[in-house]
Design an enzyme around this catalytic site. Structure first.
Site, short mmCIF file in Angstrom:
data_model
loop_
_atom_site.label_atom_id
_atom_site.label_comp_id
_atom_site.label_asym_id
_atom_site.label_seq_id
_atom_site.Cartn_x
_atom_site.Cartn_y
_atom_site.Cartn_z
N SER A 139 -1.35 -3.00 -1.69
CA SER A 139 -1.75 -4.33 -1.22
C SER A 139 -1.45 -4.59 0.25
O SER A 139 -1.98 -5.53 0.83
CB SER A 139 -1.08 -5.41 -2.08
OG SER A 139 0.30 -5.44 -1.85
N LYS A 158 4.84 -8.39 0.73
CA LYS A 158 3.66 -9.11 1.24
C LYS A 158 4.01 -9.74 2.58
O LYS A 158 5.15 -9.80 2.99
CB LYS A 158 3.22 -10.23 0.28
CG LYS A 158 3.01 -9.83 -1.15
CD LYS A 158 1.71 -9.15 -1.41
CE LYS A 158 1.56 -8.87 -2.90
NZ LYS A 158 0.68 -7.80 -3.19
#
Length: 187
Positions: free
Chosen positions: A44, A90
């Site tokens: 991600s 993230k």
């Protein structure tokens, strides 16, 4: 061997044992409160961080209650309990009180389009959210929370899926990649 010779060997052994115990305690304290290693579990954050990259995150700020800045890459506890990954990595896109929107594949925070040269793909709301999560845009990040998104926007289950992340879930801020050696360096 009797007497002082035997006693000095035991004393030397105990001193070395004491050194190892102290060294281990210092290492454990540093790992828990200062810096910890993490392995990135998913793609991600590509191309910034690849699957299997190993990074260091400084934990001092999290322990002091400091909120990460927009743009920081953070390690945090996954807010979705049914996930296979307990720890996620993230980027912070917005902080408490800021408004997040996605228009024509672009992220807007407080009405301003973000300049994100590190992003791959376009940013759209996800068609599904985690059970019990409902996100409408524009979305105001609640107090005590952060809006997190992966750099690989088309392959990231992030705040678009699980909602804003409580700042209490933040474990640390990534500052250095130490593996693989070909990409070693600060983040």
């Amino acid at each position: 061997m009797d007497g002082p010779d035997r006693e000095s060997k035991w004393k030397g052994l105990l001193e070395w044992l004491g050194v190892f115990v102290v060294a281990f305690a210092v290492f454990a304290l540093i790992r828990v409160f200062v810096v910890s290693p993490f392995v990135v579990p998913s793609g991600s954050m590509e191309p910034t961080i690849l699957v299997g990259d190993q990074v260091f995150a400084q934990r001092v700020s999290a322990h002091l209650g400091d909120t990460p800045e927009v743009g920081d890459i953070v390690v945090f506890k996954n807010p979705v309990s049914d996930s296979s990954h307990e720890i996620l990595v993230k980027r912070v896109v917005a902080r408490a009180g800021q408004t997040v929107d996605m228009i024509d594949g672009q992220v807007y925070v407080d009405g301003v389009a973000l300049k994100e040269p590190y992003v791959v793909g376009e940013s759209y709301p996800l068609p599904m959210q985690a059970p019990g999560v409902s996100i409408d845009y524009p979305y105001v990040v609640p107090e005590g929370s952060l809006w997190m998104m992966g750099d690989n926007r088309e392959n990231s289950s992030d705040s678009r899926y699980f909602g804003a992340v409580p700042t209490d879930n933040v474990v640390g801020t990534v500052f250095f990649r130490y593996w693989p050696f070909s990409r070693i360096g600060s983040m």
